[in-house]
Each structure stands twice: as structure tokens, then as C-alpha cells.
Design an enzyme around this catalytic site. Structure first.
Site, short mmCIF file in Angstrom:
data_model
loop_
_atom_site.label_atom_id
_atom_site.label_comp_id
_atom_site.label_asym_id
_atom_site.label_seq_id
_atom_site.Cartn_x
_atom_site.Cartn_y
_atom_site.Cartn_z
N PRO A 1 0.75 38.15 -23.60
CA PRO A 1 -0.10 36.95 -23.58
C PRO A 1 -1.26 36.97 -24.56
CG PRO A 1 -0.65 38.35 -21.72
CD PRO A 1 0.51 39.02 -22.43
N CYS A 2 -0.95 36.88 -25.86
CA CYS A 2 -2.02 36.88 -26.86
C CYS A 2 -2.89 35.63 -26.75
CB CYS A 2 -1.42 36.99 -28.26
SG CYS A 2 -0.11 35.85 -28.64
#
Length: 286
Positions: A252-253
């Protein structure tokens, strides 16, 4: 080019409605009422309400709050997570991985240095809650996930392919479909989670592992990630590694923000990052 739907709901259509709503919200001086927003979209209020509720589970009025440009600051104030706290409290880490993945592993540095030589990578296009998605995977798991809403399909394909220039790429959406259903939590997903295969340089993989500690609905900062991997001065390098994450959404950047509350960058376009954060915020509070 074939696109595979994840279920009987046209999720990409819903995302396109969302994307237009972002532009309208940004262009309005004041918050738009449901009637005004629906009218701008050329829909009845009831139809617009149904689309939002089906896509994310909350009303358009509530969801508009998550889409505003200032929402990132609210997240930092209310849902900031230090990675050590997240790991210690079980908010994420193994809990998140067990939620999404049967297993995950990283390619060895020696194999990564070969640029994917000897590696077979399968790919396919899928409809997702965030528009058309390009998914890639090896025999070990999903190794690439990109979105085409902002950049286009050709750009997304070239972007992922050039990361592993010596690999062999084979179109095979059917092979990937069970993993993709699990990854996006589609209604007809099977009982098995999706495996994940990290293909990157050692420093990048450290950063991506840190991102996996951030729970859904929460955010962290680039500097927090740098500190958590034992290199607090490497904020710029961390930002670069976050941007090079090849498996968007699952690694989850989009949950990494600047300390100021600014969104920072996003490889697949900032409107997509805002939609991802808004989607998770709504799900967390629904």
C-alpha cells in the site's frame, strides 16, 4: 484486448464516476450537495447515491469528505500509525498478510540482478474497483499491479515490462484470475488468499515490507518508513522506493504521505491515490 471482470458489478464504471466526481469537487468553491453533484454528473440523486453506496458503502455526502484535498491532513492527525506500534499491536503485519496473502516471498538479490532472466511472468487486464488494472504474476504469486485510469493501458504495460526486461511475458488472465479475485476481495473469490512475490532491489524490498505494516484506513509518512528500516536520513531514497513499488494497492504505497499532510507523489496518478485513500477511509468507518 480482453478485460476480465471480477464480478457482475461494473466496478470500472463506478470508478469512472468517482474520477469525474473528484474533478467536480476540486472545482467547486464549497462542498456540493447530493442534488448538485448528481446534476453535474448528469444523474438522478437516487442513481448517484446507489452507485456510491455500491462502490464504497457510504453516502456521496460522506464520501465527498474523504475525497477533498485536505483529507490527507485529517488522516495524519487521526489515523497516523507508527510502524512499530502497528506491528506490536497486531494491527497489521502478519494480520494483514494473512488477510490478503497465503504467503509472500522476495526474489533473491542475485536473481533480481539478472533483470528477470529465466522468469516467466503471466499478465492480464482486469476490471477493478479502481478502474482497469494490469496484473502480473509468476508461479510464486502476484508481482505486478498497475492502474491505467490516468496514464493509459499502453503506458502501464510498458512501465511494468521494463522493470524486468529479461523476463518472458505471457498473456494468461485465466491463470491469474483466482489470485486477483482474492486480492480485490471479489464476491466470488475462493477461500484461498492471493500469494505475493516481491521483485526488487534489497533496499526497495525493505521499504515495501515496511508498507505492509500500515493497516487499511491508516497512513504513515516517508520519514517514518525511513526510521523503521533503520535509515532515518534516507527519506528521499524511501520516497523513490515507494514510487517504484510494482504491486500497487496490495503493497500500500498510497498510504505513505508527506509530514506536511501533502499527498506526495503516486506512480499511477494522484486522483487514483486519493480514490484509494478515500475508499479505505470509508470502509474503515462504515
Amino acid at each position: 484486448m480482453e478485460h476480465t471482470s471480477l464480478n457482475d458489478t461494473d466496478t470500472s464504471y463506478h470508478f469512472n464516476v468517482m474520477r469525474r466526481a473528484i474533478d467536480l469537487i476540486d472545482g467547486a468553491e464549497d462542498p456540493l450537495s447530493l442534488d448538485a453533484l448528481a446534476a453535474e454528473m448528469g444523474m438522478s440523486p437516487a442513481h448517484f447515491q446507489r452507485i456510491f453506496s455500491r462502490w464504497v458503502g457510504v453516502s456521496p455526502k460522506r464520501f465527498q469528505q474523504y475525497l477533498t484535498l485536505g483529507h490527507a491532513k485529517t488522516l495524519l492527525a487521526d489515523r497516523f500509525t507508527t510502524l512499530e506500534t502497528a506491528h506490536a499491536s497486531g494491527l497489521s503485519g502478519s494480520g494483514r498478510l494473512h488477510d490478503l496473502f497465503l504467503r509472500w516471498e522476495a526474489m533473491s538479490p542475485g536473481d533480481y540482478a539478472k533483470g528477470g532472466a529465466g522468469l516467466m511472468i503471466y499478465w492480464g487486464w482486469f476490471d477493478s474497483p479502481f478502474g482497469r488494472s494490469l496484473i502480473m504474476g509468476t508461479d510464486k504469486g502476484i508481482c505486478g499491479l498497475g492502474f491505467s485510469a490516468e496514464m493509459g493501458e499502453e503506458w502501464a504495460m510498458q512501465d511494468l515490462v521494463r522493470r524486468w526486461p529479461n523476463a518472458t511475458f505471457v498473456e494468461d488472465a485465466a491463470r491469474l484470475r483466482p489470485w486477483v479475485l482474492a486480492a480485490f476481495r471479489a464476491k466470488d473469490a475462493g477461500p484461498d488468499p492471493a500469494p505475493l512475490y516481491l521483485i526488487g532491489a534489497p533496499f526497495q524490498i525493505k521499504v515495501w515490507e515496511a508498507l505492509l505494516q500500515v493497516p487499511s484506513g491508516h497512513v504513515t509518512t516517508y520519514s517514518e518508513i525511513a526510521g523503521s528500516i533503520g535509515n532515518p536520513r534516507a527519506v528521499r531514497a524511501v520516497g523513490t522506493a515507494v514510487g517504484r513499488n510494482p504491486v500497487s494497492w496490495l503493497i500500500p504505497c498510497h498510504r505513505a504521505l508527506r509530514k506536511s499532510g501533502a499527498l506526495g507523489g503516486y506512480h499511477w496518478g494522484l486522483p487514483v491515490k486519493r480514490a484509494l485513500l478515500a475508499y479505505e477511509s470509508a470502509r474503515a468507518e462504515a
